[in-house]
Scaffold this motif. Sequence first.
Motif, PDB file in Angstrom:
ATOM      1  N   LYS A 173       4.613  17.610 -67.990  1.00  0.00           N
ATOM      2  CA  LYS A 173       4.012  18.923 -68.193  1.00  0.00           C
ATOM      3  C   LYS A 173       4.037  19.794 -66.948  1.00  0.00           C
ATOM      4  O   LYS A 173       4.142  20.996 -67.027  1.00  0.00           O
ATOM      5  CB  LYS A 173       2.548  18.770 -68.638  1.00  0.00           C
ATOM      6  CG  LYS A 173       2.441  18.182 -70.031  1.00  0.00           C
ATOM      7  CD  LYS A 173       0.983  17.919 -70.366  1.00  0.00           C
ATOM      8  CE  LYS A 173       0.879  17.111 -71.653  1.00  0.00           C
ATOM      9  NZ  LYS A 173      -0.460  16.518 -71.785  1.00  0.00           N
ATOM     10  N   LYS A 174       3.954  19.163 -65.743  1.00  0.00           N
ATOM     11  CA  LYS A 174       3.728  19.998 -64.574  1.00  0.00           C
ATOM     12  C   LYS A 174       4.906  20.034 -63.607  1.00  0.00           C
ATOM     13  O   LYS A 174       5.094  21.014 -62.915  1.00  0.00           O
ATOM     14  CB  LYS A 174       2.475  19.524 -63.821  1.00  0.00           C
ATOM     15  CG  LYS A 174       1.262  19.663 -64.719  1.00  0.00           C
ATOM     16  CD  LYS A 174      -0.040  19.538 -63.993  1.00  0.00           C
ATOM     17  CE  LYS A 174      -1.178  19.913 -64.953  1.00  0.00           C
ATOM     18  NZ  LYS A 174      -2.423  19.263 -64.591  1.00  0.00           N
ATOM     19  N   VAL A 175       5.688  18.989 -63.541  1.00  0.00           N
ATOM     20  CA  VAL A 175       6.724  18.969 -62.504  1.00  0.00           C
ATOM     21  C   VAL A 175       8.111  19.272 -63.059  1.00  0.00           C
ATOM     22  O   VAL A 175       8.797  20.167 -62.611  1.00  0.00           O
ATOM     23  CB  VAL A 175       6.748  17.613 -61.779  1.00  0.00           C
ATOM     24  CG1 VAL A 175       7.678  17.678 -60.562  1.00  0.00           C
ATOM     25  CG2 VAL A 175       5.351  17.208 -61.358  1.00  0.00           C
ATOM     26  N   PHE A 176       8.517  18.518 -64.080  1.00  0.00           N
ATOM     27  CA  PHE A 176       9.900  18.675 -64.555  1.00  0.00           C
ATOM     28  C   PHE A 176      10.013  19.381 -65.893  1.00  0.00           C
ATOM     29  O   PHE A 176      10.789  20.301 -66.040  1.00  0.00           O
ATOM     30  CB  PHE A 176      10.581  17.295 -64.658  1.00  0.00           C
ATOM     31  CG  PHE A 176      10.556  16.557 -63.343  1.00  0.00           C
ATOM     32  CD1 PHE A 176      11.200  17.093 -62.232  1.00  0.00           C
ATOM     33  CD2 PHE A 176       9.887  15.349 -63.208  1.00  0.00           C
ATOM     34  CE1 PHE A 176      11.190  16.425 -61.029  1.00  0.00           C
ATOM     35  CE2 PHE A 176       9.874  14.684 -62.009  1.00  0.00           C
ATOM     36  CZ  PHE A 176      10.525  15.211 -60.907  1.00  0.00           C
ATOM     37  N   GLY A 177       9.239  18.898 -66.898  1.00  0.00           N
ATOM     38  CA  GLY A 177       9.421  19.439 -68.227  1.00  0.00           C
ATOM     39  C   GLY A 177      10.726  18.937 -68.800  1.00  0.00           C
ATOM     40  O   GLY A 177      11.553  18.354 -68.091  1.00  0.00           O
ATOM     41  N   THR A 178      10.906  19.050 -70.100  1.00  0.00           N
ATOM     42  CA  THR A 178      12.152  18.577 -70.708  1.00  0.00           C
ATOM     43  C   THR A 178      12.676  19.594 -71.680  1.00  0.00           C
ATOM     44  O   THR A 178      11.946  20.474 -72.130  1.00  0.00           O
ATOM     45  CB  THR A 178      11.932  17.242 -71.456  1.00  0.00           C
ATOM     46  OG1 THR A 178      10.698  17.318 -72.163  1.00  0.00           O
ATOM     47  CG2 THR A 178      11.936  16.086 -70.500  1.00  0.00           C
ATOM     48  N   THR A 179      13.953  19.447 -72.052  1.00  0.00           N
ATOM     49  CA  THR A 179      14.559  20.352 -73.026  1.00  0.00           C
ATOM     50  C   THR A 179      13.834  20.286 -74.346  1.00  0.00           C
ATOM     51  O   THR A 179      13.521  21.304 -74.946  1.00  0.00           O
ATOM     52  CB  THR A 179      16.042  19.978 -73.257  1.00  0.00           C
ATOM     53  OG1 THR A 179      16.222  18.613 -72.893  1.00  0.00           O
ATOM     54  CG2 THR A 179      16.959  20.891 -72.468  1.00  0.00           C
ATOM     55  N   HIS A 180      13.552  19.074 -74.796  1.00  0.00           N
ATOM     56  CA  HIS A 180      12.787  18.918 -76.023  1.00  0.00           C
ATOM     57  C   HIS A 180      11.413  18.447 -75.653  1.00  0.00           C
ATOM     58  O   HIS A 180      11.274  17.408 -75.014  1.00  0.00           O
ATOM     59  CB  HIS A 180      13.447  17.902 -76.963  1.00  0.00           C
ATOM     60  CG  HIS A 180      14.880  18.264 -77.253  1.00  0.00           C
ATOM     61  ND1 HIS A 180      15.227  19.181 -78.226  1.00  0.00           N
ATOM     62  CD2 HIS A 180      16.030  17.850 -76.687  1.00  0.00           C
ATOM     63  CE1 HIS A 180      16.540  19.305 -78.237  1.00  0.00           C
ATOM     64  NE2 HIS A 180      17.060  18.514 -77.296  1.00  0.00           N
ATOM     65  N   ALA A 181      10.427  19.220 -76.022  1.00  0.00           N
ATOM     66  CA  ALA A 181       9.068  18.892 -75.609  1.00  0.00           C
ATOM     67  C   ALA A 181       8.685  17.497 -76.051  1.00  0.00           C
ATOM     68  O   ALA A 181       8.997  17.074 -77.161  1.00  0.00           O
ATOM     69  CB  ALA A 181       8.096  19.912 -76.196  1.00  0.00           C
ATOM     70  N   GLY A 182       8.045  16.751 -75.155  1.00  0.00           N
ATOM     71  CA  GLY A 182       7.514  15.419 -75.493  1.00  0.00           C
ATOM     72  C   GLY A 182       8.515  14.306 -75.381  1.00  0.00           C
ATOM     73  O   GLY A 182       8.162  13.141 -75.520  1.00  0.00           O
ATOM     74  N   THR A 183       9.781  14.609 -75.128  1.00  0.00           N
ATOM     75  CA  THR A 183      10.729  13.503 -74.998  1.00  0.00           C
ATOM     76  C   THR A 183      10.702  12.956 -73.573  1.00  0.00           C
ATOM     77  O   THR A 183      10.400  13.676 -72.628  1.00  0.00           O
ATOM     78  CB  THR A 183      12.164  13.913 -75.364  1.00  0.00           C
ATOM     79  OG1 THR A 183      12.571  14.911 -74.440  1.00  0.00           O
ATOM     80  CG2 THR A 183      12.251  14.387 -76.781  1.00  0.00           C
TER      81      THR A 183
END
Lengths: 230, 409
Positions: free
Chosen positions: B215-225
């Motif tokens: 949530k705070k540093v990287f994040g992903t293309t598809h949320a929650g993966t």
Amino acid sequence: MTTLIETVDLMKIYDVGDSPVHALDGVSVTIDRGDFVAVMGPSGSGKSTFMNVIGCLDRPTSGEYRFDGMDVGSLGPDDLAEIRNRKIGFVFQGFNLLSRSTALENTELPMLYSSIPSGERKKRALDSLRLLGLEGREHHRPNQLSGGQQQRVAIARALVNDAPIVFADEPTGNLDAKTSVEIMELFVRLNRESGITMVVVTHDPDVAAFSRRVIRFLDGRVVSDVAVEK
Amino acid sequence: MISIPSTLKISIRALWVNKMRSSLTMLGIIIGVGAVIAMLAVGTGASRKISQQIASIGSNLIIVIPGSMTQGGVRLGAGAQSTLSREDAEAIGRECPAVQAVSAEMRRAAQVVYGNQNWATAIQGLEPGALEVRDWGLVDGRNFSEQDVRNATKVCLLGQTVVDSLFGSMDPVGQIVRIRKIPFVVIGVLEKKGQSPIGQDQDDVVFIPITTALKKVFGTTHAGTIGSIMVKAVSTEALPEAERQVTELLRQRHRIGPGREDDFTVRNLTSMLQVAEQSTKVMTLLLGAIASVSLLVGGIGIMNIMLVSVTERTREIGIRMAVGAKARDIRLQFIIEALTLSLIGGVTGILVGVTVSGILSALAGWSTEVSILSIFLAFGFSALVGIFFGFYPAYKASLLHPIDALRHE
């Protein structure tokens, strides 16, 4: 006197080449305890074969042999070794000492094979060497001793197990005249003082003269058996 | 009957008289035993190293990564898809009985900054259970909690390499480091773990809660993966079962019908290494077997010399027989002589083998390990060689006829 050795019609036949050789051809001899016998004859007459057979080093092809009441013909090699070990002493022309061992160790040798503890072994060997006038020579090797001394070590070895009989095969063959006389006088002394039966194989009449009885061999047979006149 | 100590004395004297010959004969056994010890040490060392590596990645590990994907005809490699979620990980922990612990993870490279120091390292987001999965402990501070994960707290654990690079000898716990300009409190320091089986520095890592990473540093293309799921099975025996349960559960959760390919890959790290360990063991046996051949050759050398010795000493044998040695006394004497040769050779060989193993690990850098078993094995084997190759010459000597032996020149 009691009988120590009794042979009846002893035969020893070697298969050499085509024809069998009769080294012993029907030898019947009796030797009493305490006797001093010279066995004479030219080479090849069978006198050495005779000594080997009655010395339990060899077995006859046929005939009977009783040593000290035992029927030797029925005994196996281990029993013969036992007899040689406890009841017979050998003295050879070439001394047959172990060249790498000292006089003391050579004298101890028979006792190695009769389970005598090492302390007693050493004591008896030293006694035996002393008896033969070899004090101070105990730790010499054969090549550090004269011929006469070597032969006396061999005699010490022959006596160390208190054998009742000593077989000597040309015991003076490698010795000079003076030493020969010394050795033979030693035999006479052992025979007279300790009652040890002596059988000396020789071709030398001077040596035979020390004995009390001379048995002559020729072609495997006994040709004469007479007492020596002193 | 002659006593053993007397026989031993006779044998040692006979060997001493022919010092050169005896030592050359022993050399055969020394080389043989030395080779067996050294070869087994190399083999045992290698398999021990592999075992240590297995232990260092954590035992009974299964890793689940997303499957490959095809995009416009181009097949991207394993892990290209984003098909795994934290819920998958939670479901595995809940529903697979053969699984002991599970951790959802993601890994990215990033710069870590402390004061005027900075260091490029792997930032790994994971669950508190990750340390248990990896059999990894802390030397200082504390692990992050479920609450840290729930709240996506900005806390981190540092690997030894990172600590050394940023802090030197300073205590990092309680200090603030920045990852992508976000400040993190260092709450713990990981134990030193060393290299992975493929040579990576496992200590060059920073652990942060998975939620913070997502949530705070990287994040992903598809949320929650997430990047991967690490699974620890309850035991080594349960590994195949755990693998099966995980696969079945994920297929169900991802609604993959029968006959269709998985959109994830399950890898069993431990079993790969176990195969490697197995092959090292086979290698060890093979090395030992080859070395044994030289021991055999050494034994033949003993037999050769004993035969010569019997012939040379025929007259001595005759004298001994004349004064009352029985066949078995003569046999014992020569067997003990052969045994003395092979045992002295054996003991020296053990020393040589241990020394050579030491030199190999010092110079070539191989890890070697001399096992007690291999020492006993080599010693026993050299004794057997002595008895086996000494018997025939001894037997031959005992068969001699006293008269013939005495007449021998």
